[in-house]
Design a protein around this motif. Structure first.
Motif, PDB file in Angstrom:
ATOM      1  N   VAL A  42       0.816  -1.100   0.224  1.00 48.82           N
ATOM      2  CA  VAL A  42      -0.449   0.321  -0.236  1.00 48.82           C
ATOM      3  C   VAL A  42       0.944   1.652  -0.011  1.00 48.82           C
ATOM      4  CG1 VAL A  42      -1.900  -1.373   0.975  1.00 48.82           C
ATOM      5  CG2 VAL A  42      -0.242   0.236   2.482  1.00 48.82           C
ATOM      6  N   ASP A  43      -0.136   2.351  -0.350  1.00 47.56           N
ATOM      7  CA  ASP A  43       0.621   3.477  -0.569  1.00 47.56           C
ATOM      8  C   ASP A  43       0.413   4.790   0.913  1.00 47.56           C
ATOM      9  OD1 ASP A  43      -1.296   5.107  -0.514  1.00 47.56           O
ATOM     10  OD2 ASP A  43      -1.474   5.452  -2.780  1.00 47.56           O
ATOM     11  N   ASP A  44       1.071   5.737   1.861  1.00 53.53           N
ATOM     12  CA  ASP A  44       0.741   6.157   2.404  1.00 53.53           C
ATOM     13  C   ASP A  44      -0.257   6.378   3.110  1.00 53.53           C
ATOM     14  OD1 ASP A  44       2.977   6.089   3.164  1.00 53.53           O
ATOM     15  OD2 ASP A  44       3.884   8.159   2.007  1.00 53.53           O
ATOM     16  N   ALA A  45      -1.913   6.245   1.851  1.00 48.63           N
ATOM     17  CA  ALA A  45      -3.102   6.503   2.194  1.00 48.63           C
ATOM     18  C   ALA A  45      -3.711   5.445   2.167  1.00 48.63           C
ATOM     19  CB  ALA A  45      -3.173   8.045   0.612  1.00 48.63           C
ATOM     20  N   ASP A  46      -3.267   4.348   1.838  1.00 48.95           N
ATOM     21  CA  ASP A  46      -3.338   2.946   2.285  1.00 48.95           C
ATOM     22  C   ASP A  46      -4.737   2.664   0.853  1.00 48.95           C
ATOM     23  OD1 ASP A  46      -3.313   1.359   3.962  1.00 48.95           O
ATOM     24  OD2 ASP A  46      -4.483   1.584   5.311  1.00 48.95           O
ATOM     25  N   ASN A  47      -3.838   2.790   0.157  1.00 45.85           N
ATOM     26  CA  ASN A  47      -4.147   2.503  -1.354  1.00 45.85           C
ATOM     27  C   ASN A  47      -3.394   1.118  -2.108  1.00 45.85           C
ATOM     28  OD1 ASN A  47      -6.747   4.950  -2.071  1.00 45.85           O
ATOM     29  ND2 ASN A  47      -4.259   5.475  -2.309  1.00 45.85           N
TER      30      ASN A  47
END
Length: 133
Positions: A42-47
């Motif tokens: 995931v990325d920092d935004a939980d995507n």
């Protein structure tokens, strides 16, 4: 026999995850510590941006050894193209059939672009067992 049920009721609600910029060796330790065969990336935004499996890690280690290079980051070895995801309101039987067809052991569950869970063969087996009791 298994009846149609909502995926949300059987998914792992807090799947193991790692960031794409993590070192492969650190990600391997996460896989080992959590006794799973793969993790969501995931990325920092939980995507959801990818999936990293044990086999991806093994390929990375063997490639680094053979080529005498550094092992690198998760982003270099994860699967990220054409990721198949599930929605939490999907029918568990449809998801299970599609996982078998595509020969995949796990499927991230995404809602509004965010990783909210994961369904694996283990959860599917658990669901079958509950219906058999």
């Amino acid at each position: 026999m298994l009846q149609s049920v909502n995926l949300r009721d059987y998914m792992l609600k807090h799947p193991v995850r790692v960031r794409a910029d993590a070192n492969i060796l650190d990600a391997m330790q996460v896989i080992i510590d959590n006794k799973v065969s793969g993790i969501c990336v995931v990325d920092d935004a939980d995507n959801l941006v990818g999936i990293l499996s044990e086999l991806d890690c093994l390929r990375a280690v063997l490639s680094a050894t053979y080529n005498k290079t550094g092992i690198g980051e998760v982003r270099e070895h994860m699967a990220s193209d054409n990721l198949v995801v599930a929605h939490p309101d999907e029918d568990i039987i449809d998801v299970a059939q599609d996982m078998l067809t595509k020969n995949k052991r796990r499927r991230p569950v995404v809602e509004n672009g965010k990783l909210i869970g994961q369904i694996t063969c283990r959860q599917l087996l658990s669901a079958v067992k509950k219906f058999r009791q």
